[in-house]
Scaffold this motif. Structure first.
Motif, PDB file in Angstrom:
ATOM      1  N   GLN A  53       0.863  -1.192   0.000  1.00 50.21           N
ATOM      2  CA  GLN A  53       0.000   0.000   0.000  1.00 50.21           C
ATOM      3  C   GLN A  53       0.897   1.238   0.000  1.00 50.21           C
ATOM      4  O   GLN A  53       1.759   1.385   0.863  1.00 50.21           O
ATOM      5  CB  GLN A  53      -0.912  -0.005   1.230  1.00 50.21           C
ATOM      6  CG  GLN A  53      -1.859   1.170   1.268  1.00 50.21           C
ATOM      7  CD  GLN A  53      -2.747   1.149   2.506  1.00 50.21           C
ATOM      8  OE1 GLN A  53      -2.781   0.166   3.253  1.00 50.21           O
ATOM      9  NE2 GLN A  53      -3.446   2.234   2.754  1.00 50.21           N
ATOM     10  N   LEU A  54       0.682   2.103  -0.988  1.00 52.63           N
ATOM     11  CA  LEU A  54       1.480   3.321  -1.093  1.00 52.63           C
ATOM     12  C   LEU A  54       0.881   4.389  -0.172  1.00 52.63           C
ATOM     13  O   LEU A  54      -0.287   4.734  -0.297  1.00 52.63           O
ATOM     14  CB  LEU A  54       1.504   3.813  -2.541  1.00 52.63           C
ATOM     15  CG  LEU A  54       2.343   5.051  -2.828  1.00 52.63           C
ATOM     16  CD1 LEU A  54       3.810   4.807  -2.515  1.00 52.63           C
ATOM     17  CD2 LEU A  54       2.166   5.480  -4.276  1.00 52.63           C
ATOM     18  N   LEU A  55       1.713   4.891   0.747  1.00 49.17           N
ATOM     19  CA  LEU A  55       1.228   5.883   1.719  1.00 49.17           C
ATOM     20  C   LEU A  55       1.546   7.300   1.268  1.00 49.17           C
ATOM     21  O   LEU A  55       0.666   8.162   1.225  1.00 49.17           O
ATOM     22  CB  LEU A  55       1.843   5.597   3.092  1.00 49.17           C
ATOM     23  CG  LEU A  55       1.534   4.191   3.667  1.00 49.17           C
ATOM     24  CD1 LEU A  55       2.246   3.996   5.011  1.00 49.17           C
ATOM     25  CD2 LEU A  55       0.027   4.009   3.830  1.00 49.17           C
ATOM     26  N   LYS A  56       2.797   7.566   0.931  1.00 52.44           N
ATOM     27  CA  LYS A  56       3.170   8.900   0.458  1.00 52.44           C
ATOM     28  C   LYS A  56       4.508   8.811  -0.257  1.00 52.44           C
ATOM     29  O   LYS A  56       5.226   7.821  -0.138  1.00 52.44           O
ATOM     30  CB  LYS A  56       3.238   9.907   1.606  1.00 52.44           C
ATOM     31  CG  LYS A  56       4.178   9.565   2.720  1.00 52.44           C
ATOM     32  CD  LYS A  56       4.071  10.587   3.845  1.00 52.44           C
ATOM     33  CE  LYS A  56       4.914  10.185   5.048  1.00 52.44           C
ATOM     34  NZ  LYS A  56       4.807  11.153   6.147  1.00 52.44           N
ATOM     35  N   THR A  57       4.815   9.860  -1.015  1.00 54.02           N
ATOM     36  CA  THR A  57       6.067   9.892  -1.776  1.00 54.02           C
ATOM     37  C   THR A  57       6.856  11.157  -1.437  1.00 54.02           C
ATOM     38  O   THR A  57       6.287  12.169  -1.029  1.00 54.02           O
ATOM     39  CB  THR A  57       5.781   9.872  -3.297  1.00 54.02           C
ATOM     40  OG1 THR A  57       5.006  11.016  -3.630  1.00 54.02           O
ATOM     41  CG2 THR A  57       5.051   8.609  -3.710  1.00 54.02           C
ATOM     42  N   ASN A  58       8.168  11.042  -1.640  1.00 51.35           N
ATOM     43  CA  ASN A  58       9.058  12.191  -1.452  1.00 51.35           C
ATOM     44  C   ASN A  58       9.767  12.419  -2.789  1.00 51.35           C
ATOM     45  O   ASN A  58      10.660  11.671  -3.170  1.00 51.35           O
ATOM     46  CB  ASN A  58      10.083  11.898  -0.348  1.00 51.35           C
ATOM     47  CG  ASN A  58      10.888  13.127   0.022  1.00 51.35           C
ATOM     48  OD1 ASN A  58      11.288  13.912  -0.846  1.00 51.35           O
ATOM     49  ND2 ASN A  58      11.161  13.294   1.312  1.00 51.35           N
ATOM     50  N   LYS A  59       9.297  13.439  -3.511  1.00 53.63           N
ATOM     51  CA  LYS A  59       9.829  13.712  -4.843  1.00 53.63           C
ATOM     52  C   LYS A  59      11.317  14.081  -4.813  1.00 53.63           C
ATOM     53  O   LYS A  59      12.058  13.813  -5.752  1.00 53.63           O
ATOM     54  CB  LYS A  59       9.054  14.856  -5.501  1.00 53.63           C
ATOM     55  CG  LYS A  59       7.570  14.569  -5.695  1.00 53.63           C
ATOM     56  CD  LYS A  59       7.348  13.437  -6.704  1.00 53.63           C
ATOM     57  CE  LYS A  59       5.862  13.225  -6.966  1.00 53.63           C
ATOM     58  NZ  LYS A  59       5.646  12.105  -7.913  1.00 53.63           N
ATOM     59  N   GLU A  60      11.735  14.698  -3.738  1.00 58.32           N
ATOM     60  CA  GLU A  60      13.122  15.167  -3.665  1.00 58.32           C
ATOM     61  C   GLU A  60      14.104  14.006  -3.578  1.00 58.32           C
ATOM     62  O   GLU A  60      15.139  14.003  -4.247  1.00 58.32           O
ATOM     63  CB  GLU A  60      13.291  16.092  -2.454  1.00 58.32           C
ATOM     64  CG  GLU A  60      12.507  17.398  -2.587  1.00 58.32           C
ATOM     65  CD  GLU A  60      12.667  18.273  -1.356  1.00 58.32           C
ATOM     66  OE1 GLU A  60      13.359  17.839  -0.401  1.00 58.32           O
ATOM     67  OE2 GLU A  60      12.090  19.370  -1.345  1.00 58.32           O
ATOM     68  N   THR A  61      13.790  13.018  -2.751  1.00 53.27           N
ATOM     69  CA  THR A  61      14.723  11.894  -2.558  1.00 53.27           C
ATOM     70  C   THR A  61      14.412  10.712  -3.467  1.00 53.27           C
ATOM     71  O   THR A  61      15.245   9.816  -3.627  1.00 53.27           O
ATOM     72  CB  THR A  61      14.667  11.416  -1.098  1.00 53.27           C
ATOM     73  OG1 THR A  61      13.334  10.974  -0.790  1.00 53.27           O
ATOM     74  CG2 THR A  61      15.068  12.536  -0.159  1.00 53.27           C
ATOM     75  N   GLY A  62      13.176  10.694  -4.079  1.00 53.85           N
ATOM     76  CA  GLY A  62      12.801   9.567  -4.939  1.00 53.85           C
ATOM     77  C   GLY A  62      12.458   8.324  -4.150  1.00 53.85           C
ATOM     78  O   GLY A  62      12.602   7.202  -4.646  1.00 53.85           O
ATOM     79  N   TYR A  63      11.962   8.523  -2.924  1.00 55.35           N
ATOM     80  CA  TYR A  63      11.543   7.408  -2.074  1.00 55.35           C
ATOM     81  C   TYR A  63      10.052   7.541  -1.776  1.00 55.35           C
ATOM     82  O   TYR A  63       9.502   8.648  -1.755  1.00 55.35           O
ATOM     83  CB  TYR A  63      12.343   7.378  -0.767  1.00 55.35           C
ATOM     84  CG  TYR A  63      13.659   6.620  -0.864  1.00 55.35           C
ATOM     85  CD1 TYR A  63      13.810   5.403  -0.212  1.00 55.35           C
ATOM     86  CD2 TYR A  63      14.723   7.119  -1.600  1.00 55.35           C
ATOM     87  CE1 TYR A  63      15.015   4.706  -0.293  1.00 55.35           C
ATOM     88  CE2 TYR A  63      15.921   6.426  -1.696  1.00 55.35           C
ATOM     89  CZ  TYR A  63      16.054   5.212  -1.032  1.00 55.35           C
ATOM     90  OH  TYR A  63      17.230   4.529  -1.119  1.00 55.35           O
TER      91      TYR A  63
END
Length: 202
Positions: A53-63
């Motif tokens: 289940q995808l909770l959230k993303t961090n565009k800056e780190t790519g995680y």
């Protein structure tokens, strides 16, 4: 107020993305970190093909932060997350489908073999019947030829007998006629004539 509307709009746009089913891409496994980069400690690993289940993303780190089936929550690189069902997940289903297809193919081949055997057997029966008919026809033809030959011979004999019978009739008739002529010639000489008596005139 504008900030609130912007946040609400952003949440509406991003919700469908997080609501989708996600999988770990087809690598052997990947590490889960406690934070959104590899600088954070590793808290475990997750195997390829597992549903998360995808909770959230961090565009800056790519995680991205995920929640796996074991209830573990951690961060993995975005490149290892996909919405396409992985081969590890599809393989058992594909193997089952392949098994079913092979079973259907085997049944089809069995049915085809049975139909072929039936056709071959039917063809053999037909060929046997044709052979018997040809033998019967050959026998009938031979009998017919023999009968025709016998008829010709009998007709020839009948014609010969007719000729013989006519010849016999002719000979018998000629013999009788000749005998009559001879009797007519000889008989008057054999019977003496009576002398005429002159007393009868008195």
């Amino acid at each position: 107020m504008k900030k609130l509307l912007f946040m609400l709009l952003l949440s509406l746009l991003t919700t469908p993305v997080f609501a989708q089913v996600h999988y770990i891409a087809d690598d052997l496994f990947t590490y889960m970190h406690s934070g959104p980069s590899n600088q954070y400690r590793i808290i475990g690993s997750i195997n390829a093909g597992e549903k998360v289940q995808l909770l959230k993303t961090n565009k800056e780190t790519g995680y991205s932060e995920i929640l796996d089936n074991k209830g573990r929550q951690g961060w993995v690189q975005d490149k290892f997350i996909t919405t396409t069902e992985s081969m590890a997940s599809r393989l058992p289903r594909l193997e089952k489908e392949l098994k079913n297809v092979k079973g259907q193919l085997a049944d089809a081949e069995k049915n085809a073999s049975q139909e072929k055997a039936g056709l071959v057997e039917s063809l053999e029966v037909r060929n046997k019947q044709i052979s018997e008919l040809e033998e019967n026809y050959s026998g009938i033809s031979e009998k017919l030829a023999t009968a025709q030959s016998e008829i010709r011979e009998l007709r020839a004999k009948l014609d010969t007998q007719k000729e013989d019978l006519l010849m016999k009739y002719f000979m018998y008739g000629g013999g009788v006629a000749l005998g009559g002529i001879l009797l007519g010639i000889i008989l008057p000489h054999l019977i003496p004539r009576r002398k005429k008596s002159h007393s009868n005139w008195l």
